[in-house]
Structures are given as C-alpha cells and as structure tokens.
Write a protein that holds these residues in place. Structure first.
Motif, PDB file in Angstrom:
ATOM      1  N   THR A   1       1.465   4.644   1.342  1.00 57.21           N
ATOM      2  CA  THR A   1       0.978   5.443   2.465  1.00 57.21           C
ATOM      3  C   THR A   1       1.819   6.708   2.554  1.00 57.21           C
ATOM      4  O   THR A   1       2.835   6.835   1.849  1.00 57.21           O
ATOM      5  CB  THR A   1       1.102   4.664   3.798  1.00 57.21           C
TER       6      THR A   1
ATOM      7  N   PHE B   1       3.951   0.440   2.174  1.00 51.38           N
ATOM      8  CA  PHE B   1       3.738  -0.473   3.295  1.00 51.38           C
ATOM      9  C   PHE B   1       3.471  -1.877   2.762  1.00 51.38           C
ATOM     10  O   PHE B   1       2.566  -2.081   1.956  1.00 51.38           O
ATOM     11  CB  PHE B   1       2.558  -0.003   4.161  1.00 51.38           C
TER      12      PHE B   1
ATOM     13  N   PHE C   1       0.859  -1.190   0.000  1.00 55.69           N
ATOM     14  CA  PHE C   1       0.000   0.000   0.000  1.00 55.69           C
ATOM     15  C   PHE C   1       0.894   1.238   0.000  1.00 55.69           C
ATOM     16  O   PHE C   1       1.891   1.276   0.728  1.00 55.69           O
ATOM     17  CB  PHE C   1      -0.878   0.042   1.257  1.00 55.69           C
TER      18      PHE C   1
ATOM     19  N   GLU D   1     -14.322 -11.630  10.538  1.00 55.39           N
ATOM     20  CA  GLU D   1     -14.800 -11.311  11.899  1.00 55.39           C
ATOM     21  C   GLU D   1     -16.325 -11.315  11.959  1.00 55.39           C
ATOM     22  O   GLU D   1     -16.939 -10.451  12.589  1.00 55.39           O
ATOM     23  CB  GLU D   1     -14.272  -9.934  12.359  1.00 55.39           C
TER      24      GLU D   1
ATOM     25  N   ARG E   1      -2.343 -11.365  14.806  1.00 54.71           N
ATOM     26  CA  ARG E   1      -2.586 -10.145  15.582  1.00 54.71           C
ATOM     27  C   ARG E   1      -3.253  -9.100  14.705  1.00 54.71           C
ATOM     28  O   ARG E   1      -3.224  -9.201  13.476  1.00 54.71           O
ATOM     29  CB  ARG E   1      -1.270  -9.581  16.100  1.00 54.71           C
ATOM     30  N   SER E   2      -3.770  -8.051  15.346  1.00 57.19           N
ATOM     31  CA  SER E   2      -4.362  -6.943  14.599  1.00 57.19           C
ATOM     32  C   SER E   2      -3.299  -6.326  13.684  1.00 57.19           C
ATOM     33  O   SER E   2      -2.174  -6.104  14.106  1.00 57.19           O
ATOM     34  CB  SER E   2      -4.889  -5.906  15.592  1.00 57.19           C
ATOM     35  N   GLY E   3      -3.677  -6.126  12.421  1.00 55.40           N
ATOM     36  CA  GLY E   3      -2.732  -5.521  11.481  1.00 55.40           C
ATOM     37  C   GLY E   3      -1.835  -6.527  10.786  1.00 55.40           C
ATOM     38  O   GLY E   3      -0.988  -6.154   9.966  1.00 55.40           O
ATOM     39  N   ALA E   4      -2.019  -7.817  11.071  1.00 57.40           N
ATOM     40  CA  ALA E   4      -1.155  -8.846  10.476  1.00 57.40           C
ATOM     41  C   ALA E   4      -1.388  -9.002   8.976  1.00 57.40           C
ATOM     42  O   ALA E   4      -0.542  -9.529   8.265  1.00 57.40           O
ATOM     43  CB  ALA E   4      -1.380 -10.186  11.175  1.00 57.40           C
ATOM     44  N   GLY E   5      -2.581  -8.570   8.506  1.00 56.65           N
ATOM     45  CA  GLY E   5      -2.870  -8.665   7.074  1.00 56.65           C
ATOM     46  C   GLY E   5      -4.003  -9.633   6.741  1.00 56.65           C
ATOM     47  O   GLY E   5      -4.208  -9.970   5.580  1.00 56.65           O
ATOM     48  N   LYS E   6      -4.768 -10.036   7.755  1.00 56.68           N
ATOM     49  CA  LYS E   6      -5.826 -11.043   7.550  1.00 56.68           C
ATOM     50  C   LYS E   6      -6.896 -10.558   6.573  1.00 56.68           C
ATOM     51  O   LYS E   6      -7.237 -11.257   5.616  1.00 56.68           O
ATOM     52  CB  LYS E   6      -6.476 -11.414   8.894  1.00 56.68           C
ATOM     53  N   SER E   7      -7.429  -9.360   6.843  1.00 51.49           N
ATOM     54  CA  SER E   7      -8.497  -8.844   5.968  1.00 51.49           C
ATOM     55  C   SER E   7      -7.956  -8.634   4.558  1.00 51.49           C
ATOM     56  O   SER E   7      -8.610  -8.973   3.570  1.00 51.49           O
ATOM     57  CB  SER E   7      -9.055  -7.528   6.505  1.00 51.49           C
ATOM     58  N   THR E   8      -6.755  -8.093   4.469  1.00 53.09           N
ATOM     59  CA  THR E   8      -6.148  -7.868   3.155  1.00 53.09           C
ATOM     60  C   THR E   8      -6.027  -9.195   2.414  1.00 53.09           C
ATOM     61  O   THR E   8      -6.372  -9.306   1.242  1.00 53.09           O
ATOM     62  CB  THR E   8      -4.750  -7.221   3.322  1.00 53.09           C
TER      63      THR E   8
ATOM     64  N   ALA F   1       1.847  -5.012   3.209  1.00 50.88           N
ATOM     65  CA  ALA F   1       0.817  -5.653   4.035  1.00 50.88           C
ATOM     66  C   ALA F   1       0.881  -7.170   3.910  1.00 50.88           C
ATOM     67  O   ALA F   1       0.672  -7.888   4.885  1.00 50.88           O
ATOM     68  CB  ALA F   1      -0.568  -5.144   3.658  1.00 50.88           C
TER      69      ALA F   1
HETATM   70  N1  LIG Z   1      -5.910   0.625   1.907  1.00 53.88           N
HETATM   71  C1  LIG Z   1      -4.868   0.628   2.727  1.00 53.88           C
HETATM   72  N2  LIG Z   1      -3.929   1.590   2.673  1.00 53.88           N
HETATM   73  C2  LIG Z   1      -2.854   1.575   3.485  1.00 53.88           C
HETATM   74  N3  LIG Z   1      -2.618   0.632   4.410  1.00 53.88           N
HETATM   75  C3  LIG Z   1      -3.512  -0.366   4.531  1.00 53.88           C
HETATM   76  C4  LIG Z   1      -4.690  -0.414   3.703  1.00 53.88           C
HETATM   77  N4  LIG Z   1      -5.395  -1.520   4.041  1.00 53.88           N
HETATM   78  C5  LIG Z   1      -4.707  -2.110   5.029  1.00 53.88           C
HETATM   79  N5  LIG Z   1      -3.578  -1.430   5.324  1.00 53.88           N
HETATM   80  C6  LIG Z   1      -2.574  -1.777   6.329  1.00 53.88           C
HETATM   81  O1  LIG Z   1      -2.201  -3.130   6.134  1.00 53.88           O
HETATM   82  C7  LIG Z   1      -2.035  -3.789   7.388  1.00 53.88           C
HETATM   83  C8  LIG Z   1      -2.896  -5.024   7.403  1.00 53.88           C
HETATM   84  O2  LIG Z   1      -4.267  -4.634   7.477  1.00 53.88           O
HETATM   85  P1  LIG Z   1      -5.447  -5.678   7.637  1.00 53.88           P
HETATM   86  O3  LIG Z   1      -6.706  -4.909   7.666  1.00 53.88           O
HETATM   87  O4  LIG Z   1      -5.299  -6.719   6.585  1.00 53.88           O
HETATM   88  O5  LIG Z   1      -5.108  -6.302   9.050  1.00 53.88           O
HETATM   89  P2  LIG Z   1      -5.936  -7.363   9.899  1.00 53.88           P
HETATM   90  O6  LIG Z   1      -5.010  -8.495  10.183  1.00 53.88           O
HETATM   91  O7  LIG Z   1      -7.216  -7.667   9.237  1.00 53.88           O
HETATM   92  O8  LIG Z   1      -6.170  -6.573  11.253  1.00 53.88           O
HETATM   93  P3  LIG Z   1      -7.448  -6.577  12.246  1.00 53.88           P
HETATM   94  O9  LIG Z   1      -7.325  -7.827  13.076  1.00 53.88           O
HETATM   95  O10 LIG Z   1      -7.217  -5.362  13.070  1.00 53.88           O
HETATM   96  O11 LIG Z   1      -8.677  -6.530  11.411  1.00 53.88           O
HETATM   97  C9  LIG Z   1      -2.375  -2.778   8.443  1.00 53.88           C
HETATM   98  O12 LIG Z   1      -1.181  -2.256   8.978  1.00 53.88           O
HETATM   99  C10 LIG Z   1      -3.148  -1.710   7.719  1.00 53.88           C
HETATM  100  O13 LIG Z   1      -2.946  -0.464   8.311  1.00 53.88           O
END
Ligand SMILES: Nc1ncnc2c1ncn2[C@@H]1O[C@H](COP(=O)(O)OP(=O)(O)OP(=O)(O)O)[C@@H](O)[C@H]1O
Ligand SMILES: [Mg+2]
Length: 355
Positions: free
Chosen positions: A13, A18, A11, A166, A39-46, A20
C-alpha cells in the motif's frame, strides 16, 4: 477438505506493506457449515479469497481436497476453481441476461453443450425455488430472489465447496432466514461444504457447526460454535457474540463492590453455563451438600443454540465450606465455569437493595 497452513497475505500500500493475514491455520471438514467472523478489516474476505486463490497467499499453503492449489498450472487452477462456488453480498448478476441465462453462464464458460445446460438450469432453478422466474431479468427480482439466482449460478458446475461472503447482509431478516434455510438444505442434500462470512452472529449461531474468529489477520480462536459462543476465550469473541448471547452481567451487579483480592468472608461470584439438558438443581444441591458452601443464585437465563438449550446461572459461593473443592467439582462436571470476581458479603441483600 480445506486446510490452510500458516497462510500470510501482504498487500503493498502507499503507507508500506500491510499484513492482512498473519499466519492463519485452519482446517475445515468436508460437509461442514463453517463460519468466519471478525471485526471489519480483520481479513475475512481476504482469507476466503485465498481458498480459491483469487488471493494468492504471500506465504503458507492452501490445500483443497488434498490438492495444493498454488502448485497448479493456470489451466488446472481454472478446473479446480469450478469445484469452489462463491456468492456475494452484491449478488454480481449479469443484468442483461435472464435468470436462466445467468445460471447458464458458468456452464457456457465450462463448455457444456446446450441441451445439458438447459437440463441443469431447470434442475437448479427448481432447487432454489425459482422455477417460475427463468425468463425474468435481475431488475425484476427481489433481493432474496437475486441471491437465489446467485446460489443457483454458483452451484451450476457442481462445486464441492460454496464460499459465501456476506451473502445475506443486503437482505431483510425474513429473507435472510429463507436464504439460510436454502443453504442449509443444500448443505445437507448435496453434502456441500459451506464457508460463510457474516457480521450477523445470529446467522452463525443458527446454521454453522464450527467457527473461526479472525482478529487483525490472526485466528483469535476457532472450534465448535457451541463452545466458542458459550465460553469465548478472547476479548474480540466476547465482544462479537455479546449481541446474541445473554452473557452480560445484569446491570445491577456492575454496581457491586468487587474486590481486587479475596478477603476474609468475601463471596465468590461465578457464571456457570449448562449445555444440553443438564439440570441445574441437583448440581447446586450437590455443591451445598458435599462441600458445605452456601450457594446463592443471583441470576438465571436460558438461551438456545441450534435448538439445544443453553443455560446461564450467576451464583455466589460463600460460607466456610471448601470453595476450591466445590469449583473443582463443578469443573469436572464439564460445565462452563467462569470466575466473575470476589465481592463483599451479603450480596443477596445488596443486590436486592440495588434492584
Ligand atoms: N487489495 C488490497 N490492497 C491493499 N489492502 C487491502 C487489499 N485488500 C484488502 N486490504 C486490506 O486488508 C484488510 C483486510 O481486508 P478484508 O477485506 O479481508 O477485511 P474483512 O474482514 O472482510 O472486512 P469487512 O468486514 O469490512 O468486509 C483491510 O485492512 C483492507 O484494507
Ligand atoms: Mg469482507
């Protein structure tokens, strides 16, 4: 069914680029309930959003049912996406539409005719247990009912894959359980592949067959839930599963005198995990008899993963027998075996003294 090969997602930023996802490779079997934790921010949703290309990988390949999604035209991609349903924590329902109207929505977009939509909506509302709520509006529903609408809507175009980000996190434990049971029934009845992100380890432990652990955009480990939860390989997995697995050394052991290096006459502390209905007793007596070591049982607990018993024993091996051969023997029995450390002797007595 779903294959990710070396998927990276960057991404842009304000602070620069960044990373991800950093080279994620995974293979998710057809009909499997697959968990993704981290953990939160690990990249699961991405990661999950790359499966339907809501997030286009910067590099790497996503193949669903043998089709490379990134090679599709926009129209082909729209069609392929109908085969992949998604549900979220926030439900994302249309407030101005009734329950039936929400479920019908994707079918209207897909150009189904009204009679066919009506039939399908009735069928889906029965499936998710909302037959009596077809004319209610989202504001009149509980969280669990809203998620059932979300599930019915996601299933409407008859997808082969359901992505859940989630999906139960906003629900109370009882409702979570009901929604999970529904997902599991759907998985079994329709043979749907379910990919489930959750921070609730109990959810993974209960319904997922396989799990991947993400750590800072990489797969720390993956495999059968049984294996990953009982014999976690990475620190992040150990930390994540700690809440649902009785893995901690009982507190009084922490006070013991652990040695950096084994010394003459010291005891060896082991954690032995038993899966299924393996009985501990003959194994212990086998070690004593064959190798002449003394086995002191310090701690024992039984847990369950998906109904299968899983036992943990903390034992101390001491005495003049062949300790290495005893360890080898235990290893060959396919038990989980972990060296906790070397301790000064007379452990039983010192533990008893601490308790
Ligand atoms: N569109 C975007 N632009 C910039 N950074 C992004 C974007 N989408 C996600 N990120 C970054 O990528 C990383 C992974 O995000 P992601 O949402 O995949 O985490 P996650 O594991 O789902 O976290 P959570 O458990 O908090 O939902 C995070 O640091 C987030 O800030
Ligand atoms: Mg997320």
């Amino acid at each position: 069914m779903i294959v990710l090969e070396n998927v990276c997602k960057d991404f842009d930023t304000e602070g620069g680029c960044f990373h991800a996802l950093r080279g994620v490779s995974l293979s998710i079997r057809k009909g499997c309930v697959y968990g993704i934790i981290g953990r939160s921010g690990a990249g699961k949703s991405t990661l999950v959003r790359t499966i339907n290309l809501l997030e286009r990988p910067t590099s790497g390949r996503v193949t669903v049912a043998g089709v490379d999604l990134s090679a599709l035209s926009p129209a082909e991609l729209r069609r392929a996406r109908r085969g992949i349903g998604m549900i979220f924590q926030g439900f994302n329902l249309l407030e101005s539409r009734s329950v039936a109207g929400n479920v019908a929505f994707p079918l209207e977009l897909a150009g189904w005719d009204a009679a066919r939509i009506a039939g399908r909506v009735d069928e889906l509302l029965e499936l998710v247990g909302l037959g009596g709520k077809r004319d209610a509006y989202p504001a009149q529903l509980s969280g669990g009912q809203k998620q059932r609408v979300g599930i019915a809507r996601a299933l409407a175009p008859e997808p082969k894959i359901l992505l859940c980000d989630e999906a139960t996190s906003a629900l109370d434990p009882q409702t979570t359980r009901e929604v999970l049971e529904l997902l599991r029934d759907i998985n079994r009845e329709l043979g749907l592949t379910v990919v489930l992100i959750t921070h609730e380890m109990a959810v993974i432990k209960e319904i997922c067959e396989e799990v991947a652990v993400l750590d800072a955009g990489r797969v720390a480990e993956s495999g059968a839930v049984f294996k990953v939860f009982t014999v976690p390989q990475s620190p992040v997995t150990r930390e994540l599963v700690a809440s649902v697995m009785t893995r901690d050394i009982p507190q009084h052991f922490a006070a013991l005198d652990f040695l950096q290096e084994p010394e003459e006459g010291c005891g060896l502390l082991l954690r032995v995990s038993f899966l299924g209905d393996t009985a501990a007793e003959p194994i212990i007596s086998g070690v004593v008899r064959r190798f002449g070591v003394d086995v002191n049982i310090l701690y024992g607990a039984i847990d369950h993963i998906q109904g299968v018993p899983y036992g943990t024993l903390v034992v101390e091996l001491s005495g003049n027998g062949n300790r290495d051969a005893a360890m080898e023997y235990l290893r060959n029995l396919n038990l989980g075996l972990e060296v906790i450390g070397y301790v000064r002797r007379n452990l039983g007595a010192s533990v008893a003294g601490v308790v």
